[in-house]
Structure formats: structure tokens, C-alpha cells
Design an enzyme around this catalytic site. Structure first.
Site, PDB file in Angstrom:
ATOM      1  N   ARG A  44       0.863  -1.193   0.000  1.00 35.77           N
ATOM      2  CA  ARG A  44       0.000   0.000   0.000  1.00 35.77           C
ATOM      3  C   ARG A  44       0.896   1.238   0.000  1.00 35.77           C
ATOM      4  NH1 ARG A  44      -2.999  -2.583   5.042  1.00 35.77           N
ATOM      5  NH2 ARG A  44      -4.408  -3.976   3.929  1.00 35.77           N
ATOM      6  N   ARG A 137     -10.051   3.905   5.544  1.00 35.42           N
ATOM      7  CA  ARG A 137      -8.625   3.656   5.306  1.00 35.42           C
ATOM      8  C   ARG A 137      -8.321   3.696   3.814  1.00 35.42           C
ATOM      9  NH1 ARG A 137      -5.837  -1.782   7.579  1.00 35.42           N
ATOM     10  NH2 ARG A 137      -6.681  -2.648   5.645  1.00 35.42           N
ATOM     11  N   ARG A 148     -12.866  -9.077   3.336  1.00 35.65           N
ATOM     12  CA  ARG A 148     -12.331  -8.785   4.670  1.00 35.65           C
ATOM     13  C   ARG A 148     -13.456  -8.708   5.706  1.00 35.65           C
ATOM     14  NH1 ARG A 148      -6.711  -6.432   4.844  1.00 35.65           N
ATOM     15  NH2 ARG A 148      -5.832  -7.141   2.881  1.00 35.65           N
TER      16      ARG A 148
HETATM   17  N1  LIG Z   1      -9.598   3.526  17.988  1.00 38.71           N
HETATM   18  C1  LIG Z   1      -9.700   3.940  16.733  1.00 38.71           C
HETATM   19  N2  LIG Z   1     -10.610   4.885  16.426  1.00 38.71           N
HETATM   20  C2  LIG Z   1     -10.758   5.314  15.145  1.00 38.71           C
HETATM   21  N3  LIG Z   1     -10.031   4.856  14.090  1.00 38.71           N
HETATM   22  C3  LIG Z   1      -9.109   3.902  14.346  1.00 38.71           C
HETATM   23  C4  LIG Z   1      -8.897   3.401  15.673  1.00 38.71           C
HETATM   24  N4  LIG Z   1      -7.921   2.467  15.603  1.00 38.71           N
HETATM   25  C5  LIG Z   1      -7.549   2.400  14.314  1.00 38.71           C
HETATM   26  N5  LIG Z   1      -8.247   3.259  13.558  1.00 38.71           N
HETATM   27  C6  LIG Z   1      -8.168   3.453  12.098  1.00 38.71           C
HETATM   28  O1  LIG Z   1      -8.796   2.311  11.512  1.00 38.71           O
HETATM   29  C7  LIG Z   1      -8.104   1.905  10.326  1.00 38.71           C
HETATM   30  C8  LIG Z   1      -7.703   0.436  10.474  1.00 38.71           C
HETATM   31  O2  LIG Z   1      -6.669   0.341  11.454  1.00 38.71           O
HETATM   32  P1  LIG Z   1      -5.398  -0.577  11.214  1.00 38.71           P
HETATM   33  O3  LIG Z   1      -4.888  -0.419   9.819  1.00 38.71           O
HETATM   34  O4  LIG Z   1      -4.466  -0.332  12.324  1.00 38.71           O
HETATM   35  O5  LIG Z   1      -6.090  -2.008  11.345  1.00 38.71           O
HETATM   36  P2  LIG Z   1      -5.447  -3.460  11.269  1.00 38.71           P
HETATM   37  O6  LIG Z   1      -6.139  -4.277  12.276  1.00 38.71           O
HETATM   38  O7  LIG Z   1      -3.967  -3.376  11.365  1.00 38.71           O
HETATM   39  O8  LIG Z   1      -5.865  -3.916   9.812  1.00 38.71           O
HETATM   40  P3  LIG Z   1      -5.174  -5.005   8.846  1.00 38.71           P
HETATM   41  O9  LIG Z   1      -5.301  -6.314   9.526  1.00 38.71           O
HETATM   42  O10 LIG Z   1      -5.985  -4.911   7.595  1.00 38.71           O
HETATM   43  O11 LIG Z   1      -3.741  -4.620   8.617  1.00 38.71           O
HETATM   44  C9  LIG Z   1      -6.932   2.839  10.148  1.00 38.71           C
HETATM   45  O12 LIG Z   1      -7.269   3.835   9.194  1.00 38.71           O
HETATM   46  C10 LIG Z   1      -6.736   3.450  11.532  1.00 38.71           C
HETATM   47  O13 LIG Z   1      -6.208   4.761  11.473  1.00 38.71           O
HETATM   48  N1  LIG Z   2      -1.453 -16.035   9.130  1.00 38.84           N
HETATM   49  C1  LIG Z   2      -0.863 -14.869   8.894  1.00 38.84           C
HETATM   50  N2  LIG Z   2      -1.582 -13.745   8.791  1.00 38.84           N
HETATM   51  C2  LIG Z   2      -0.945 -12.599   8.567  1.00 38.84           C
HETATM   52  C3  LIG Z   2       0.440 -12.519   8.430  1.00 38.84           C
HETATM   53  N3  LIG Z   2       0.793 -11.224   8.209  1.00 38.84           N
HETATM   54  C4  LIG Z   2      -0.350 -10.526   8.235  1.00 38.84           C
HETATM   55  N4  LIG Z   2      -1.403 -11.332   8.452  1.00 38.84           N
HETATM   56  C5  LIG Z   2      -2.824 -10.991   8.569  1.00 38.84           C
HETATM   57  O1  LIG Z   2      -3.358 -10.780   7.283  1.00 38.84           O
HETATM   58  C6  LIG Z   2      -4.486  -9.927   7.384  1.00 38.84           C
HETATM   59  C7  LIG Z   2      -4.436  -8.869   6.322  1.00 38.84           C
HETATM   60  O2  LIG Z   2      -3.296  -8.049   6.456  1.00 38.84           O
HETATM   61  P1  LIG Z   2      -3.128  -6.739   5.533  1.00 38.84           P
HETATM   62  O3  LIG Z   2      -1.787  -6.167   5.910  1.00 38.84           O
HETATM   63  O4  LIG Z   2      -3.220  -7.188   4.119  1.00 38.84           O
HETATM   64  O5  LIG Z   2      -4.264  -5.823   5.891  1.00 38.84           O
HETATM   65  C8  LIG Z   2      -4.463  -9.348   8.794  1.00 38.84           C
HETATM   66  O6  LIG Z   2      -5.444 -10.030   9.563  1.00 38.84           O
HETATM   67  C9  LIG Z   2      -3.090  -9.704   9.303  1.00 38.84           C
HETATM   68  O7  LIG Z   2      -3.079  -9.919  10.704  1.00 38.84           O
HETATM   69  C10 LIG Z   2       1.196 -13.719   8.555  1.00 38.84           C
HETATM   70  O8  LIG Z   2       2.413 -13.766   8.447  1.00 38.84           O
HETATM   71  N5  LIG Z   2       0.497 -14.860   8.783  1.00 38.84           N
END
Ligand SMILES: Nc1ncnc2c1ncn2[C@@H]1O[C@H](COP(=O)(O)OP(=O)(O)OP(=O)(O)O)[C@@H](O)[C@H]1O
Ligand SMILES: Nc1nc2c(ncn2[C@@H]2O[C@H](COP(=O)(O)O)[C@@H](O)[C@H]2O)c(=O)[nH]1
Length: 201
Positions: A44, A137, A148
Site C-alpha cells: 500500500r 482507510r 475482509r
Molecule cells: N480507535 C480507533 N478509532 C478510530 N479509528 C481507528 C482506531 N484504531 C484504528 N483506527 C483506524 O482504523 C483503520 C484500520 O486500522 P489498522 O490499519 O491499524 O487495522 P489493522 O487491524 O492493522 O488492519 P489489517 O489487519 O488490515 O492490517 C486505520 O485507518 C486506523 O487509522
Molecule cells: N497467518 C498470517 N496472517 C498474517 C500474516 N501477516 C499478516 N497477516 C494478517 O493478514 C491480514 C491482512 O493483512 P493486511 O496487511 O493485508 O491488511 C491481517 O489479519 C493480518 O493480521 C502472517 O504472516 N500470517
């Protein structure tokens, strides 16, 4: 594998795992190290190869999986993701707490290994809020977003399974969720700092 006990973060895509992890790692430099996963999805905007993920082709990743280089791997939303043995070893060699951000399939597979991490589930307050966060996002196509969201409802049920997670944190207000996360990790953070102080003496 040696080093402090690893910490697994899991929960629906968009729940806020990366947001909380980045905050935690910024505030506690030299305590945590991120296990950089491999993925076949495209980077991204703002993501960096080798820091956020190792971005690879499906052929290369499948070959590495077949070669036994991964602790766990999973197909998520049309792409392969996986934790390599090298990614975890690189963090543990520095005596840092290894953080894994993985999906539900990864959690199930890690439970079959001897990694013995602490399992933390990050959950959204509701499906509606999750959908809004994912849409805002602006990283997914509509098709991907739907995949998702479907996976998210399964992940939310999974987090309720008794014994699956050590701690479940609902990420409603970010600062509250972050406070809860720090409280959960207080003891392990202190242990790493004491060990580091002793090494420096
Ligand atoms: N407590 C919150 N309140 C409002 N917005 C939030 C909060 N926490 C996270 N966000 C926003 O929600 C979006 C998703 O958060 P984030 O990318 O950290 O999720 P993630 O669980 O890591 O997702 P992925 O598994 O897809 O990587 C982001 O744009 C982030 O800025
Ligand atoms: N089983 C695994 N899941 C993983 C790994 N690295 C990330 N993730 C999970 O994939 C989804 C989507 O991630 P995104 O970065 O495309 O938004 C998210 O639930 C991650 O936790 C891995 O090594 N193994």
C-alpha cells in the site's frame, strides 16, 4: 527458539492492530521487534519492503513454504501471508520481544508449534464501526473489502472461543485500548528492561 516470550496480535482486518503496534513500538524502542511477514499482496502507499512485509510472488512464497522456511502460512483475502522462521529468529537474536501480527488461521497454526507466545486479540467495537474504519482507510477494492468483512465476522466469533486468547482488547477509543495494551504488557516490558540494564553493567 530463544529470547523473551513473543506476543501474537490477531483480530479482524481494520480492528486497529497496526495502529496499536506502531504506537507501542515507537514508545518502547529496543523492547519490541516486529516479525516481518511475507505476503503476495501488493504494497500500500507508504508501506516499505522489508519493514512492513516482504513482498513476494506467489511462486517464490510457495517454493519457500515447500522448503520448510515458514512457521505458519495462510491464504487471506486472495493472498498468501506467512511468518518465516528467519523473521522470528532475527528479532529473538536481538533479545527483543517478537511481535507477530497474524490472522486467525495463523493463531491456530502457531498453537501447534513450540513458540509459546502471549495471544492478544484486538477487536472492533462493532461490525458497523469496523466497516467504516476499513472504508475510510481507503486501501481496499470493494471486492476485497467484502472479503475482509466476511472474514471479520468469523474472526470476531473466533475471539470468543474459550482459551483461544489470553487477552481480548476492544479498540473503541484508541487511547483507552492503548492503555489496556500497555497494562497487559507492563510486566514483560519491565523484564526486558531489567535484562538489558544487567547486560549493560
Ligand atoms: N480507535 C480507533 N478509532 C478510530 N479509528 C481507528 C482506531 N484504531 C484504528 N483506527 C483506524 O482504523 C483503520 C484500520 O486500522 P489498522 O490499519 O491499524 O487495522 P489493522 O487491524 O492493522 O488492519 P489489517 O489487519 O488490515 O492490517 C486505520 O485507518 C486506523 O487509522
Ligand atoms: N497467518 C498470517 N496472517 C498474517 C500474516 N501477516 C499478516 N497477516 C494478517 O493478514 C491480514 C491482512 O493483512 P493486511 O496487511 O493485508 O491488511 C491481517 O489479519 C493480518 O493480521 C502472517 O504472516 N500470517
Amino acid at each position: 527458539m530463544a529470547g523473551p516470550r513473543p506476543v501474537v496480535f490477531s483480530g479482524p482486518s481494520g480492528a486497529g492492530k497496526s495502529t496499536l503496534l506502531k504506537k507501542l513500538m515507537k514508545e518502547h524502542e529496543n523492547v519490541f521487534g516486529f516479525s516481518v511477514s511475507h505476503t503476495t499482496r501488493k504494497p500500500r502507499p507508504g508501506e516499505e519492503n522489508g519493514r512492513d512485509y516482504h513482498y513476494v510472488t506467489r511462486e517464490a512464497m510457495q517454493a519457500a513454504i515447500d522448503n520448510g522456511e515458514f512457521i505458519e502460512n495462510a491464504e487471506f483475502s486472495g493472498n498468501l501471508y506467512g511468518t518465516s522462521k528467519a523473521a522470528v529468529q532475527a528479532v529473538q537474536a536481538k533479545n527483543l520481544i517478537c511481535i507477530l501480527d497474524i490472522d486467525m488461521q495463523g493463531v491456530k497454526n502457531i498453537k501447534k508449534t513450540d513458540l509459546n507466545p502471549l495471544y492478544i486479540s484486538i477487536q472492533p467495537p462493532s461490525m458497523e464501526i469496523l466497516e467504516k474504519r476499513l472504508r475510510d482507510r481507503n486501501t481496499e477494492s470493494e471486492e476485497n473489502l467484502q472479503k475482509r468483512l466476511h472474514a471479520a465476522s468469523v474472526e470476531m466469533e473466533f475471539s470468543k472461543e474459550p482459551g483461544m486468547f489470553d487477552v481480548v482488547i476492544v479498540n473503541d477509543k484508541l487511547e483507552d485500548a492503548y492503555g489496556r495494551l500497555k497494562d497487559t504488557l507492563l510486566e514483560v516490558i519491565q523484564r526486558v528492561r531489567v535484562a538489558e540494564d544487567q547486560r549493560c553493567k
